[in-house]
Design an enzyme around this catalytic site. Structure first.
Site, mmCIF file in Angstrom:
data_model
loop_
_atom_site.group_PDB
_atom_site.id
_atom_site.type_symbol
_atom_site.label_atom_id
_atom_site.label_comp_id
_atom_site.label_asym_id
_atom_site.label_seq_id
_atom_site.Cartn_x
_atom_site.Cartn_y
_atom_site.Cartn_z
ATOM 1 N N CYS A 125 0.743 -1.327 0.040
ATOM 2 C CA CYS A 125 0.142 0.092 0.023
ATOM 3 C C CYS A 125 0.929 1.099 0.232
ATOM 4 O O CYS A 125 2.030 1.155 -0.533
ATOM 5 C CB CYS A 125 -0.895 -0.110 1.282
ATOM 6 S SG CYS A 125 -2.379 1.292 0.775
ATOM 7 N N ASP A 194 -2.937 1.207 10.316
ATOM 8 C CA ASP A 194 -4.397 2.238 10.444
ATOM 9 C C ASP A 194 -4.633 2.289 11.763
ATOM 10 O O ASP A 194 -5.244 3.131 12.124
ATOM 11 C CB ASP A 194 -5.340 1.789 9.634
ATOM 12 C CG ASP A 194 -5.030 2.253 8.268
ATOM 13 O OD1 ASP A 194 -4.263 1.195 7.428
ATOM 14 O OD2 ASP A 194 -5.407 2.937 7.667
#
Ligand code: RI2
Length: 301
Positions: A125, A194
């Site tokens: 990512c 996250d």
């Protein structure tokens, strides 16, 4: 940009990345407070809470967003009048943004020391914390190479590969399903987060847990780079981190596959046994020490 515009951009992922959405939310709350033209502190607090809920509703998984909002919101709690409340909100938002940027630099400093000369890294990512660490190692003169996954469905890997190539880091783009194939050549996996739960679970972009599993199988260490405001105090009380599901059209056009059920979860959970270290701005910890970090944050606030 007004608060609603920021909220929409976070929702659509025009503003994305756990750290960036947190800073954008803090900045939106600051503008909201500065632009407020009412005269009643109670009404201000009520409207501020609504604004905060709107921001929080945009992306459910990244606790960085909720933590940023709650840190900033505390500015209105202790204020005696509206002038002070608005000022406190603005100050706390600015402090949050500055601390977030400082944390990123500190993580890069600490994390890059774990990258060795001639290391081949793999990232997934697009994480500012992971990338600043890699770029710092490169700027320190270490000869390194990176495999960057495409990161379907949104392909944030393209952003990663451009950033690394712009910095002069030799980088190879691979599809997500090539990870196990290349893993025997990799020395270190570096990803962001996250959310980090109190039991050490790392919640990051979908596919991270498969990468960690492949790394574990090939005995390649996994390093997670995460600022402490990504640690979730909510999970201390047993709350489960909600995994965001996004529009299935991010994967394929639903109209091209009528009658087909499509599922688009965008994060997954990597258990602590597949993570070697988490690099935070407070130092390097074992994922099993996440609880201690959360406890110390709670006592600081
Ligand atoms: P930084 C991103 O989420 C990715 O999952 C990335 O690994 C994580 O946030 C952390 O990014 P998304 O917004 O905070 O792309 O390290 O869904 O930049």
């Amino acid at each position: 940009m007004d608060l609603e515009e920021t909220a929409r951009k976070i929702e659509s992922m025009d503003i994305r990345g756990a750290a960036k959405i947190a800073r954008a939310a803090a900045s939106a709350l600051k503008s909201f407070a500065m632009d407020y033209d009412g005269s009643d502190i109670k009404q201000f607090r009520d409207e501020l809470k609504m604004a905060a809920s709107r921001l929080i509703s945009t992306r459910p998984t990244a606790v960085s967003l909720r933590n940023a909002v709650s840190i900033v919101l505390k500015g209105a709690d202790s204020a005696e009048d509206l002038v002070m409340a608005r000022k406190n909100i603005a100050t706390r938002a600015e402090e949050f943004i500055t601390n977030s940027e400082k944390a990123l630099n500190t993580i890069a400093e600490i994390g890059s020391k774990r990258i060795k000369e001639n290391d081949i890294l793999l990232t997934h990512c697009n994480s500012s914390a992971a990338l600043s660490t890699i770029i710092k190692a490169h700027k320190d003169g270490k000869n390194i190479e990176v495999y960057a996954t495409e990161s379907r469905p949104k392909r944030q890997g393209y952003i990663t590969i451009r950033q690394l190539v712009d910095e002069g880091v030799p980088t190879t783009l691979i599809v997500d399903s090539a990870v196990r194939h290349v893993m025997p050549n990799v020395d270190l996996v570096i990803v962001g987060a996250d959310t980090v739960a109190s039991n050490g679970d790392v919640i990051n972009k979908i596919g991270t847990s498969q990468i960690a599993l492949c790394a574990h199988e090939a005995r390649v260490p996994v390093m997670v780079c995460a600022e402490t405001y990504k640690f979730s105090a909510e999970t201390l009380t047993g709350e489960i981190v909600k995994i965001e599901e996004r529009d299935v059209n991010e994967i394929v056009r639903q109209k091209d596959f009528p009658k087909v059920r499509i599922f688009n979860p965008v994060f997954d959970v990597t258990p602590p046994e597949y993570v070697d270290v988490i690099v935070t701005e407070k130092g390097v910890i074992s994922p099993y020490a996440a609880y201690e970090i959360i406890k110390s944050l709670n006592s600081d606030s």
